[in-house]
Design an enzyme around this catalytic site. Structure first.
Site, PDB file in Angstrom:
ATOM      1  N   CYS A  98       3.688 -15.081  -9.540  1.00  0.00           N
ATOM      2  CA  CYS A  98       2.612 -15.679 -10.331  1.00  0.00           C
ATOM      3  C   CYS A  98       1.284 -15.589  -9.563  1.00  0.00           C
ATOM      4  O   CYS A  98       0.789 -14.487  -9.342  1.00  0.00           O
ATOM      5  CB  CYS A  98       2.962 -17.104 -10.727  1.00  0.00           C
ATOM      6  SG  CYS A  98       1.893 -17.738 -12.060  1.00  0.00           S
ATOM      7  N   HIS A 207       7.432 -15.558 -13.952  1.00  0.00           N
ATOM      8  CA  HIS A 207       8.295 -16.355 -13.078  1.00  0.00           C
ATOM      9  C   HIS A 207       9.747 -15.886 -13.236  1.00  0.00           C
ATOM     10  O   HIS A 207      10.424 -16.277 -14.186  1.00  0.00           O
ATOM     11  CB  HIS A 207       8.214 -17.841 -13.451  1.00  0.00           C
ATOM     12  CG  HIS A 207       6.929 -18.496 -13.076  1.00  0.00           C
ATOM     13  ND1 HIS A 207       6.733 -19.104 -11.862  1.00  0.00           N
ATOM     14  CD2 HIS A 207       5.765 -18.627 -13.762  1.00  0.00           C
ATOM     15  CE1 HIS A 207       5.505 -19.602 -11.808  1.00  0.00           C
ATOM     16  NE2 HIS A 207       4.894 -19.314 -12.944  1.00  0.00           N
ATOM     17  N   GLU A 209      12.246 -16.880 -11.565  1.00  0.00           N
ATOM     18  CA  GLU A 209      13.127 -18.039 -11.402  1.00  0.00           C
ATOM     19  C   GLU A 209      13.232 -18.859 -12.669  1.00  0.00           C
ATOM     20  O   GLU A 209      14.097 -19.744 -12.770  1.00  0.00           O
ATOM     21  CB  GLU A 209      12.629 -18.912 -10.234  1.00  0.00           C
ATOM     22  CG  GLU A 209      11.447 -19.812 -10.539  1.00  0.00           C
ATOM     23  CD  GLU A 209      10.091 -19.123 -10.520  1.00  0.00           C
ATOM     24  OE1 GLU A 209       9.068 -19.827 -10.638  1.00  0.00           O
ATOM     25  OE2 GLU A 209      10.047 -17.870 -10.384  1.00  0.00           O
TER      26      GLU A 209
END
Length: 253
Positions: A98, A207, A209
């Site tokens: 990011c 992102h 994750e």
């Protein structure tokens, strides 16, 4: 004649160890989800700002949410520019996420204020030119041909939350080096850099994750490029893997 075997003859090769990864703890919010996702992908993870650990790890992850200038201040406060530069100079992998991608560029301009970045790539991060900002939610990515990072997830969707992006790519390829692989995404008609694979430096605007099974596979792909070798077996890596975390609510970057 004796048929006994010697210890050397019965010893089996040791399994590859899990790659050791440091998530740089510079004050970015919600980094625990990054740690959990990397662990689920097979890494041994430390969340720390300790320079020695960050330099010695197989891989370094530079997360970031919020404002470009504030993230740069946080990175400088833990000697991050020196750590990142030393790792890259030695060919040691770094992954930005990011705002961790955005700060790799020369500069970022937000609300008319220009802040200096790490300068690993030329160019400036600027406001997205779309009717709806922030860009928040799931989006496809125009993946670079032959991308190792996106292997197996070329057509999947990833989770974005940002208001700014690198909307051009100006780094000229070096004749003796492999050219960077740049992947793109589009929001409201505005095209921006979604990911870069540039030697030891890799970064994503989205992102991973928070991108479910696709993000888990992408992190596994990155771990497989680290010096320690393949991630530990039995970890989340395929399309059926469980999401590391759901979509978050960090402030847009």
């Amino acid at each position: 004649m004796s048929t006994e075997t010697t210890p050397e003859e019965t010893t089996t090769p040791a399994a590859p160890r899990a790659p050791r990864v440091v998530v740089l703890d510079h004050g970015s919010g919600n980094v625990r989800s990054v740690v959990r996702a990397l662990e689920a992908a097979g890494a041994e993870v430390s969340l720390t700002a300790d320079a020695a650990q960050a330099l010695e790890a197989d891989g370094l992850v530079v997360p970031g949410v919020g404002a470009f200038a504030a993230t740069m201040d946080q990175i400088r406060a833990v000697d991050g520019p020196r750590i990142i530069e030393r790792r890259l100079a030695g060919g040691r992998p770094v992954l930005g996420i990011c705002v961790g991608l955005q700060v790799m560029f020369d500069a970022g301009t937000e609300h008319g204020v220009r802040a200096e970045g790490l300068g690993e790539w030329p160019g400036e991060v600027t406001a997205l030119q779309a009717a709806i900002v922030p860009h928040m939610g799931w989006n496809t990515v125009e993946t670079a041909d032959g991308s190792r990072l996106f292997a197996g997830v070329e057509d999947e969707r990833f989770y974005f939350v940002h208001s700014y992006g690198a909307r051009s790519w100006d780094l000229e390829a070096h004749p003796r080096l492999l050219p960077p692989q740049v992947s793109w995404a589009v929001h409201g008609g505005d095209r921006f850099v979604a990911a870069v694979e540039n030697g030891p430096l890799t970064a994503t605007q989205f992102h991973p994750e928070k991108s479910g099974a696709a993000g888990a596979r992408l992190l596994r792909n990155w771990l497989d490029t680290l010096p320690a070798g393949a991630a530990a077996p039995g970890t989340a890596s395929g399309p059926g893997a469980a999401p590391a975390d759901g979509p978050g609510t960090e402030p847009p970057a």
